[in-house]
Design a protein around this motif. Structure first.
Motif, PDB file in Angstrom:
ATOM      1  N   GLN A 213       0.817  -1.210   0.000  1.00 56.87           N
ATOM      2  CA  GLN A 213       0.000   0.000   0.000  1.00 56.87           C
ATOM      3  C   GLN A 213       0.851   1.260   0.000  1.00 56.87           C
ATOM      4  O   GLN A 213       0.526   2.242  -0.672  1.00 56.87           O
ATOM      5  N   LYS A 214       1.940   1.252   0.734  1.00 56.79           N
ATOM      6  CA  LYS A 214       2.780   2.449   0.877  1.00 56.79           C
ATOM      7  C   LYS A 214       3.968   2.453  -0.085  1.00 56.79           C
ATOM      8  O   LYS A 214       4.743   3.424  -0.075  1.00 56.79           O
ATOM      9  N   SER A 215       4.102   1.396  -0.910  1.00 58.63           N
ATOM     10  CA  SER A 215       5.232   1.296  -1.841  1.00 58.63           C
ATOM     11  C   SER A 215       6.565   1.506  -1.121  1.00 58.63           C
ATOM     12  O   SER A 215       7.421   2.285  -1.554  1.00 58.63           O
ATOM     13  N   VAL A 216       6.737   0.810  -0.012  1.00 52.05           N
ATOM     14  CA  VAL A 216       7.944   0.933   0.801  1.00 52.05           C
ATOM     15  C   VAL A 216       9.100   0.258   0.078  1.00 52.05           C
ATOM     16  O   VAL A 216       8.989  -0.881  -0.380  1.00 52.05           O
ATOM     17  N   SER A 217      10.224   0.951  -0.021  1.00 49.02           N
ATOM     18  CA  SER A 217      11.407   0.379  -0.658  1.00 49.02           C
ATOM     19  C   SER A 217      12.426  -0.105   0.367  1.00 49.02           C
ATOM     20  O   SER A 217      13.123  -1.093   0.128  1.00 49.02           O
ATOM     21  N   ARG A 218      12.510   0.584   1.520  1.00 47.54           N
ATOM     22  CA  ARG A 218      13.386   0.117   2.590  1.00 47.54           C
ATOM     23  C   ARG A 218      12.871   0.644   3.918  1.00 47.54           C
ATOM     24  O   ARG A 218      12.158   1.653   3.980  1.00 47.54           O
ATOM     25  N   PHE A 219      13.254  -0.024   4.989  1.00 44.29           N
ATOM     26  CA  PHE A 219      12.744   0.332   6.313  1.00 44.29           C
ATOM     27  C   PHE A 219      13.667  -0.229   7.375  1.00 44.29           C
ATOM     28  O   PHE A 219      14.511  -1.087   7.111  1.00 44.29           O
ATOM     29  N   ARG A 220      13.475   0.244   8.590  1.00 48.10           N
ATOM     30  CA  ARG A 220      14.141  -0.303   9.771  1.00 48.10           C
ATOM     31  C   ARG A 220      13.081  -0.949  10.651  1.00 48.10           C
ATOM     32  O   ARG A 220      11.910  -0.569  10.592  1.00 48.10           O
ATOM     33  N   PRO A 221      13.469  -1.907  11.492  1.00 51.27           N
ATOM     34  CA  PRO A 221      12.465  -2.611  12.297  1.00 51.27           C
ATOM     35  C   PRO A 221      11.574  -1.682  13.117  1.00 51.27           C
ATOM     36  O   PRO A 221      10.361  -1.917  13.225  1.00 51.27           O
TER      37      PRO A 221
END
Length: 360
Positions: A213-221
């Protein structure tokens, strides 16, 4: 087969094997049980099958005006294959006349009539087999006079002087049995017992929906940790009157453990990966990582031009090794398969076989 054991016919289309030409051994084709619901449909491990793909040696031959009947042996058994003649095979030409016409045309240079005749002769040779030659045949399975046979929709002679085709066939078919045919066809509904009560399964689905939904490409926990908070029970643990309170993990500890397990599942599935393993835990969403997609596409495009991979394309293990050398050591095979599937769907690359890929 007991009619009660057969899956309902309205569900057969959910099995991908139903719409494919099943590469089964002749022994299994002869032993398949016919459906009691729909004649002409057979079952192997509850997989509904009505068309097959067979490669074998011609061990017997009968010819009629309209068809050939070849006995094909693949090493496990012999099955009759009914191969209808094309219009070209039904027409008998005069060899001396055709040879004279060819000579006359050759004197004037290129003769399209003679070339077309050569093409027709080559097609005839591919469809006319003798005992001892290799035949590949595809078509539906039929039972005629209490004998199982294949009604060929496509058949042709295979030229295999160094047995490369037969070796490839003997390598691929056992893999299909392990991965598909030997696993019974079962529907797995998301029931309360096996899905709702599993917090890790729910966590992975919550994270997948969020990435999409958010088109997340990278993230942290810690960026996604709050998404799983509703799954942690807020009810305090109580002890009975005659027991001392037992110290258990706090809500924060439970949340971190649940997130850790969910991220591990997503890594195993190839949905996420860590490009660089460091103290700063940064996860990349595989399908949203444009740099990884471009790197894989460039590798296939460059290596497909090499003579070694020009004909069949690059093997998935070669692509994986190249990606790990040029991009990141932490890219898993599961992550690579997701990217390759996406590239094939977008027509950026072509899948030449189950494990080989090439670029336009």
């Amino acid at each position: 087969m007991d009619p009660a054991e057969e899956p309902p016919s309205m569900l057969w289309g959910l099995d991908p094997i139903f719409s494919a030409f099943a590469r089964l051994y002749v022994r299994d084709i002869l032993e398949m049980t016919e459906s009691t619901q729909v004649p002409g449909i057979y079952f192997y491990n509850l997989h509904p099958i009505y068309k097959v793909d067979v490669l074998g040696i011609v061990v017997s031959k009968r010819e009629r005006d309209d068809f050939f009947c070849y006995g094909v042996d693949d090493g496990t058994g012999v099955i009759n294959c009914l191969c209808w003649k094309s219009d070209l095979l039904k027409k008998e030409e005069n060899p001396s006349k055709s040879g004279a016409e060819h000579c006359d045309g050759a004197q004037g240079g290129f003769d399209p009539v003679a070339e077309l005749k050569k093409l027709k002769q080559a097609q005839q040779q591919r469809c006319h087999l003798e005992i001892g030659e290799l035949l590949r045949v595809r078509g539906p399975v039929k039972t005629s006079r209490q004998q199982r046979e294949i009604m060929a929709s496509t058949y042709y002679k295979v030229n295999d002087p160094v047995m490369a085709v037969q070796i490839a066939w003997m390598t691929e078919v056992p893999q299909l049995y392990r991965q598909c045919y030997d696993k019974p066809f079962k529907l797995q509904p998301k029931t309360e017992g096996n899905f709702v009560d599993n917090p890790v399964a729910k966590s992975t689905n919550i994270l997948k929906d969020f990435f999409k939904q958010k088109s997340v490409s990278r993230f942290r926990p810690y960026d996604v940790q709050d998404l799983l908070q509703p799954l942690i029970s807020s009810q305090p643990q109580t002890a009975s009157a005659d027991q001392e309170p037992v110290a258990g993990p706090s809500g924060c500890q439970q949340l971190r453990q649940l997130l850790k397990e969910a991220l591990q599942v997503l890594q195993d599935e190839g949905v996420v990966y860590r490009k660089v393993k460091s103290q700063d835990e940064v996860y990349h969403v595989t399908e949203q990582d444009k740099d990884l997609l471009i790197a894989i596409k460039d590798i296939i495009k460059e290596d497909s031009k090499r003579e070694k991979y020009a004909e069949k394309g690059c093997h998935i293990l070669h692509i994986l090794s190249a990606v790990r050398q040029r991009y990141s050591l932490n890219v898993s095979k599961a992550a690579l398969e997701l990217i390759l599937k996406s590239l094939v769907c977008n027509s950026d690359i072509i899948s030449t076989s189950d494990n080989h890929y090439t670029a336009f």
